[in-house]
Design an enzyme around this catalytic site. Structure first.
Site, mmCIF file in Angstrom:
data_model
loop_
_atom_site.group_PDB
_atom_site.id
_atom_site.type_symbol
_atom_site.label_atom_id
_atom_site.label_comp_id
_atom_site.label_asym_id
_atom_site.label_seq_id
_atom_site.Cartn_x
_atom_site.Cartn_y
_atom_site.Cartn_z
ATOM 1 N N SER A 148 -8.272 3.603 -0.143
ATOM 2 C CA SER A 148 -9.632 3.457 0.326
ATOM 3 C C SER A 148 -10.560 4.598 -0.069
ATOM 4 C CB SER A 148 -9.639 3.336 1.851
ATOM 5 O OG SER A 148 -9.174 4.535 2.452
ATOM 6 N N LYS A 191 -15.238 12.307 1.796
ATOM 7 C CA LYS A 191 -15.140 10.879 2.139
ATOM 8 C C LYS A 191 -15.958 10.613 3.395
ATOM 9 C CE LYS A 191 -11.487 7.358 2.913
ATOM 10 N NZ LYS A 191 -10.018 7.156 3.015
ATOM 11 N N SER A 215 -4.154 6.048 0.672
ATOM 12 C CA SER A 215 -5.568 6.063 0.278
ATOM 13 C C SER A 215 -6.041 7.301 -0.453
ATOM 14 C CB SER A 215 -6.453 5.847 1.500
ATOM 15 O OG SER A 215 -6.504 4.485 1.787
HETATM 16 N N1 GLN Z 1 -4.442 0.386 1.618
HETATM 17 C C1 GLN Z 1 -3.878 0.695 2.900
HETATM 18 C C2 GLN Z 1 -4.589 -0.088 3.955
HETATM 19 O O1 GLN Z 1 -5.406 -0.854 3.617
HETATM 20 C C3 GLN Z 1 -3.936 2.171 3.155
HETATM 21 C C4 GLN Z 1 -5.261 2.638 3.549
HETATM 22 C C5 GLN Z 1 -5.354 4.101 3.808
HETATM 23 O O2 GLN Z 1 -4.457 4.872 3.452
HETATM 24 N N2 GLN Z 1 -6.407 4.493 4.503
HETATM 25 O O3 GLN Z 1 -4.373 0.052 5.107
#
Ligand code: GLN
Length: 492
Positions: free
Chosen positions: A154, A79, A178
């Protein structure tokens, strides 16, 4: 069909025994990327030279009778919020476009030390804020099972890279879901380790009390191998757990006979699609067939997790992202004085969602509101931890859906709130630091993958892999990891 791809374990076995070279393993991965990534767009940057050098090194070791390690010749995607020395690391933000870190994240060094080949950096929601990978400044990634759908986020690029058969393993980060949510939407295995089990040295911080790095894989055993490789103490990360982390691979095959497993009531009701709920019930029946006792359990405070998270995560993000000031990293837009340069840089460099989080967080931390928002959210966190502790006095593991729905269409959730709701099942584990594993289990009414989430108490990571394998073996559909036909038109 792309699922002819070897698993990480199979690849490493062949490379170590001399049946296949690392150069060949790399070429296969690169051919798959060339064939389909123009549509999927899992990758932001390919690190061909670095991967080729590492493959040569691995092959030379094998030729000399040395063992290159448990991930010998295994192509891996990272990532793009984890530092790779000399290679772009953008967090999918214009703010970091062009920045090349001077060092590698510990996870990257550990993977390469085990013989893995880092083939590229994957797309994400900007600074890991989002649930669909649509918040990337460099365009969205698409779900390999249906190109009109999102891969989740994400870490959508890393999930899609495994689901498309580009690589057998990838790394994501999980602050509120994410890793697990995109794993569910892409039909692959995704694991968020216990907080502190994997070093975050070189992970670009989003919300430091929640962030964890973990693997995506097409099998539970591959995820276990990856976790065992990247986990363990790192003196460079002050939050890294000093004691040994139980081996996940060693727990494989243990099954669930005699285990007590609780289905979290509050995560099976309103807001969860019927087809997803049905799959979780079917997964529970499979665990019971394998000898576990499965019952419903109430963990009432989990429903407050989302609200607490959207105060704590933005609060920490507003502090972490203060460093992007136009001086230290990446982009700068000039101004007549330093303040104007800072403001112009941040205005141009950050996307809308990142700005929204910084504003939310700054507000929640401002004097006069601190106790009412941040303080209260921290108290909710304690409440959830206490309720989990109580549930774990009667149960070994808990379970729930990973995501309330299967993959949705690009653009379908345009208001922030509906995207935030995607993480209702995953956020509680981050708030309390517990490990959680998402395993593909069947498909929804739309034919797209469903993920079932297994939860364990602190340092119960290894137990999740034993239970995860039971679900993997009972999975009613095989077409989850990378085998489904491509559906949908690619829209510009
Ligand atoms: N979807 C969540 C957010 O937008 C979690 C994101 C993540 O785990 N990096 O914060």
């Amino acid at each position: 069909m792309m699922n002819a791809q070897l698993t990480a374990i199979e690849t490493a076995a062949r490379v170590r025994s001399g049946d296949m070279t690392a150069v060949e393993a790399l070429a296969q991965s690169q051919a798959a990327v060339t064939a389909r990534d123009a549509d999927v767009r899992a990758f932001l940057h390919l690190t061909d030279d670095r991967a080729a050098e590492q493959a040569d090194r691995v092959d030379a070791q094998v030729a000399q009778g040395q063992d290159p390690g448990p991930l010998a010749g295994v192509p891996i995607a990272i990532k793009d919020n984890m530092c790779t020395r000399g290679a772009p690391t953008t967090c999918s933000s214009k703010m970091l476009e062009g920045w090349k870190p001077p060092y590698d994240a510990t996870v990257v060094s550990r993977l390469e030390a085990a013989g893995a080949l880092v083939v590229g950096k994957t797309n994400l929601d900007e600074f890991a804020m989002g649930s669909s990978t649509e918040n990337s400044a460099f365009g969205p990634t698409r779900n390999p099972h249906d190109l009109t759908r999102v891969p989740g986020g994400s870490s959508g690029g890393s999930a899609a890279a495994v689901a498309a058969g580009f690589v057998p393993l990838s790394l994501g980060s999980d602050t509120g879901g994410s890793i697990r949510q995109p794993a569910a939407l892409c039909g692959v295995v995704g694991f968020k380790p216990t907080y502190g089990a994997v070093s975050r040295y070189g992970l670009i911080a989003f919300a430091s009390s929640l962030d964890q790095i973990g693997p995506f894989a097409s099998t539970v055993a591959d995820a276990a191998l990856c976790f065992d490789t990247i986990g363990g103490h790192d003196p460079r990360d002050a939050t890294s757990i000093p004691s040994a982390i139980p081996s996940a691979a060693a727990a494989l095959g243990n099954g669930v006979a005699g285990k007590r497993i609780g289905i979290i009531d509050e995560l099976m009701g309103e807001g969860i699609d019927d087809d997803v709920r049905a799959r979780v019930e079917q997964a529970a029946a499979a665990l019971a067939d394998a000898g576990a006792t499965v019952e419903r359990v109430s963990v009432p405070a989990t429903i407050y997790g989302l609200a607490a998270y959207y105060l704590i995560a933005p609060a920490e993000a507003s502090s972490n992202l203060a460093r992007y000031d136009g001086v230290r990293y990446g982009q700068r837009v000039d101004g007549v004085n330093v303040e104007e340069m800072n403001a112009a840089t941040r205005t141009a460099g950050f996307g809308d969602e990142v700005k929204r989080r910084i504003m939310l967080g700054t507000y929640a931390l401002s004097s006069g509101y601190y106790d009412a928002y941040y303080g209260k959210a921290q108290r909710v966190r304690t409440l959830i931890a206490n309720e989990f502790a109580q549930a774990y006095s009667s149960f070994d593991l808990l379970m729930s859906p990973t995501s309330p729905s299967t993959a949705f269409e690009l653009g379908a959730k345009s208001d922030p709130m509906s995207l935030y709701m995607c993480d209702v099942c995953t956020i509680p584990s981050n708030l309390v630091g517990h490990p959680a594993l998402s395993v593909p289990f069947g498909v929804g009414d739309d034919g797209l993958p469903v993920g079932v989430q297994l939860l364990a108490p602190l340092l119960g990571d290894d137990e999740l892999f034993a239970a995860g394998q039971v679900l993997e073996d009972a999975n009613p559909t095989d077409a989850t990891a990378s085998g489904s036909e491509i559906r949908g038109e690619v829209r510009p």
